[in-house]
Design an enzyme around this catalytic site. Sequence first.
Site, mmCIF file in Angstrom:
data_model
loop_
_atom_site.group_PDB
_atom_site.id
_atom_site.type_symbol
_atom_site.label_atom_id
_atom_site.label_comp_id
_atom_site.label_asym_id
_atom_site.label_seq_id
_atom_site.Cartn_x
_atom_site.Cartn_y
_atom_site.Cartn_z
ATOM 1 N N HIS A 128 1.039 -1.261 0.032
ATOM 2 C CA HIS A 128 0.099 0.023 0.171
ATOM 3 C C HIS A 128 0.953 1.362 0.099
ATOM 4 O O HIS A 128 1.879 1.247 0.314
ATOM 5 C CB HIS A 128 -1.025 0.183 1.182
ATOM 6 C CG HIS A 128 -0.138 -0.077 2.553
ATOM 7 N ND1 HIS A 128 0.380 1.249 2.805
ATOM 8 C CD2 HIS A 128 0.148 -0.973 3.471
ATOM 9 C CE1 HIS A 128 1.110 0.800 4.186
ATOM 10 N NE2 HIS A 128 0.744 -0.447 4.288
ATOM 11 N N GLU A 186 -1.721 -7.241 7.282
ATOM 12 C CA GLU A 186 -0.428 -7.253 7.535
ATOM 13 C C GLU A 186 -0.522 -8.172 8.838
ATOM 14 O O GLU A 186 -1.470 -8.603 9.300
ATOM 15 C CB GLU A 186 -0.177 -6.008 8.150
ATOM 16 C CG GLU A 186 1.275 -5.602 8.762
ATOM 17 C CD GLU A 186 2.385 -6.182 7.649
ATOM 18 O OE1 GLU A 186 2.637 -7.235 7.835
ATOM 19 O OE2 GLU A 186 3.019 -5.071 7.357
#
Length: 213
Positions: A9, A82
Site C-alpha cells: 500500500h 498485515e
Amino acid sequence: MTKLYITRHGETEWNKLGKMQGWNDSPLTELGKVQAQWLRDRVKDINFSKIYTSSSDRAYKTAEIIKGDRNIEIVPSLDLREIRLGVWQGLTQEEISELNKENHYNYWNKPEKYITVEGAEGFEEVRDRAYRTIMKMVRENKGKEILVVTHTTVLKGFMCALQKKEIKDLWEPPFIKQTSLTVVEFDEDENYKIITNADASHHQYIFKEYNQF
C-alpha cells in the site's frame, strides 16, 4: 503463463510517525495517494483479471487508486492483512523498544529469534497464510494476470515461502517501498520466475514538497 503482480500500500499517517500498524489502520497520506497513482500509470496497460487486496483500508484505498476508472473487480481478503502485532499495534518504534529492547531488535534484525508478543502472530504464521492465500489466487486465475495489494510482512513472507528460504532471511534486501512492484510468472506446473522484485522505478519525486525523498 500466469502473472502475479504484488505491491505494498501507499504511505500512511502512521508510517510517517513510525507507528506499527498491524491489523490497526491509518489513512493514506497525500504522498501515499500519489504513490498509488504512479503505480496506476505504470500498470495502466496490463489487463488484470482481478485485483485482490488486504481488507485494511490503507490497502483497499491503494487498490482503488490503481484501478482508476477501469472495469476490474476488487476482491478484499482478511488473509492479506498485515502481521497481527497485538500489544505493539499503535506504538512507535521507540515505545516498543522501551518495552523490550532485545525483542524489538530481533523483530527487525534476527526474526528467527523474535518472541511473539501478546495478541500477535508469529512470522511463520504470516508466511504460511500469505503463501496459502496468494497461491490460491494464482491457481484460480491460470493464464491470467492478477494484482495483489498487501503489506510488507505478507509480501516478504510470501516471497520467503516461494523461494523456500528460512525465517532468518525474511528481511533480507530488497526493502519493500510503498507501492513498489514485484512480478512473478508461473507456468502450469507452478514453476516460477521472478521478473522484478520490489521495483520502485515508477516513483517520481518531482514535486517540491517531496524533494526530501
